[in-house]
Design a protein around this motif. Structure first.
Motif, mmCIF file in Angstrom:
data_model
loop_
_atom_site.group_PDB
_atom_site.id
_atom_site.type_symbol
_atom_site.label_atom_id
_atom_site.label_comp_id
_atom_site.label_asym_id
_atom_site.label_seq_id
_atom_site.Cartn_x
_atom_site.Cartn_y
_atom_site.Cartn_z
ATOM 1 N N LYS A 62 1.141 -0.821 0.243
ATOM 2 C CA LYS A 62 -0.030 -0.152 -0.110
ATOM 3 C C LYS A 62 0.669 1.025 0.105
ATOM 4 C CE LYS A 62 -3.515 -2.573 2.395
ATOM 5 N NZ LYS A 62 -3.914 -2.814 3.305
ATOM 6 N N ASP B 206 1.650 4.921 1.348
ATOM 7 C CA ASP B 206 1.645 6.006 1.489
ATOM 8 C C ASP B 206 1.973 7.660 0.714
ATOM 9 O OD1 ASP B 206 1.514 8.202 3.875
ATOM 10 O OD2 ASP B 206 2.263 6.158 5.575
ATOM 11 N N ILE C 239 3.993 0.051 2.165
ATOM 12 C CA ILE C 239 3.644 -0.215 3.060
ATOM 13 C C ILE C 239 3.232 -2.068 2.698
ATOM 14 C CG2 ILE C 239 2.536 -0.537 5.289
ATOM 15 C CD1 ILE C 239 3.497 1.758 5.287
ATOM 16 N N CYS C 240 4.351 -2.721 3.921
ATOM 17 C CA CYS C 240 3.442 -4.261 3.813
ATOM 18 C C CYS C 240 3.170 -4.486 4.870
ATOM 19 C CB CYS C 240 4.679 -4.813 3.979
ATOM 20 S SG CYS C 240 4.355 -6.933 3.675
ATOM 21 N N THR C 241 1.311 -4.671 4.780
ATOM 22 C CA THR C 241 0.766 -4.771 6.709
ATOM 23 C C THR C 241 1.118 -6.045 6.700
ATOM 24 O OG1 THR C 241 -1.141 -5.774 5.178
ATOM 25 C CG2 THR C 241 -1.089 -3.123 6.317
ATOM 26 N N ARG D 131 4.658 -6.126 8.307
ATOM 27 C CA ARG D 131 5.194 -4.883 9.595
ATOM 28 C C ARG D 131 6.203 -4.093 8.860
ATOM 29 N NH1 ARG D 131 4.508 -5.631 15.770
ATOM 30 N NH2 ARG D 131 5.033 -4.285 15.206
ATOM 31 N N ALA E 177 7.890 -0.656 6.517
ATOM 32 C CA ALA E 177 7.808 0.225 6.074
ATOM 33 C C ALA E 177 8.870 0.465 4.548
ATOM 34 C CB ALA E 177 7.410 1.666 5.489
ATOM 35 N N LEU F 81 7.416 -1.549 10.480
ATOM 36 C CA LEU F 81 6.012 -0.226 11.745
ATOM 37 C C LEU F 81 5.577 -0.330 12.632
ATOM 38 C CD1 LEU F 81 3.952 -0.253 8.356
ATOM 39 C CD2 LEU F 81 5.200 1.279 8.473
ATOM 40 N N GLU G 270 1.035 1.883 13.559
ATOM 41 C CA GLU G 270 0.966 2.163 12.181
ATOM 42 C C GLU G 270 0.510 1.153 11.520
ATOM 43 O OE1 GLU G 270 4.788 5.271 10.958
ATOM 44 O OE2 GLU G 270 5.422 3.364 12.747
ATOM 45 N N LYS H 50 -3.223 1.499 11.853
ATOM 46 C CA LYS H 50 -4.143 2.368 11.190
ATOM 47 C C LYS H 50 -3.896 1.853 8.826
ATOM 48 C CE LYS H 50 -2.116 6.410 7.880
ATOM 49 N NZ LYS H 50 -1.294 7.118 8.383
ATOM 50 N N TRP H 51 -2.848 1.107 8.411
ATOM 51 C CA TRP H 51 -3.451 0.109 7.275
ATOM 52 C C TRP H 51 -4.061 -1.310 7.541
ATOM 53 C CZ3 TRP H 51 -1.897 3.093 3.407
ATOM 54 C CH2 TRP H 51 -1.499 4.470 3.565
ATOM 55 N N ARG H 52 -4.539 -1.356 7.944
ATOM 56 C CA ARG H 52 -5.143 -2.330 8.014
ATOM 57 C C ARG H 52 -6.811 -2.495 7.678
ATOM 58 N NH1 ARG H 52 -2.860 -7.403 9.288
ATOM 59 N NH2 ARG H 52 -0.806 -7.296 10.439
#
Length: 64
Positions: free
Chosen positions: A21, A23, A30-32, A35, A37, A55, A59, A62-64
């Motif tokens: 994702k 940012d 971002i790799c959730t 975790r 960046a 992350l 943080e 926030k991205w989930r």
């Protein structure tokens, strides 16, 4: 020239192969799952785990 958004359909996390994702504010991918960046330097994604930062829990949520 900014990062081409179409790249997000092609590139993946080098560790887990999940989608990344963007940012825009921090210029990171971002790799959730992991975790992590990954930085974007001079409009080029740097997909090296040695360059990625971990992350915080906040943080990651926030991205989930």
């Amino acid at each position: 020239m900014a990062l081409n958004i179409a790249l997000l359909d092609i590139i993946a996390c080098p560790l887990c192969k999940n989608k990344l994702k963007l940012d825009k504010e921090k210029q990171e991918l971002i790799c959730t799952a992991d975790r992590l960046a990954y930085p974007i330097k001079q409009h080029i994604p740097v997909l090296l785990t040695s360059e990625a930062r971990t992350l915080t829990l906040d943080e990651a949520e926030k991205w989930r």
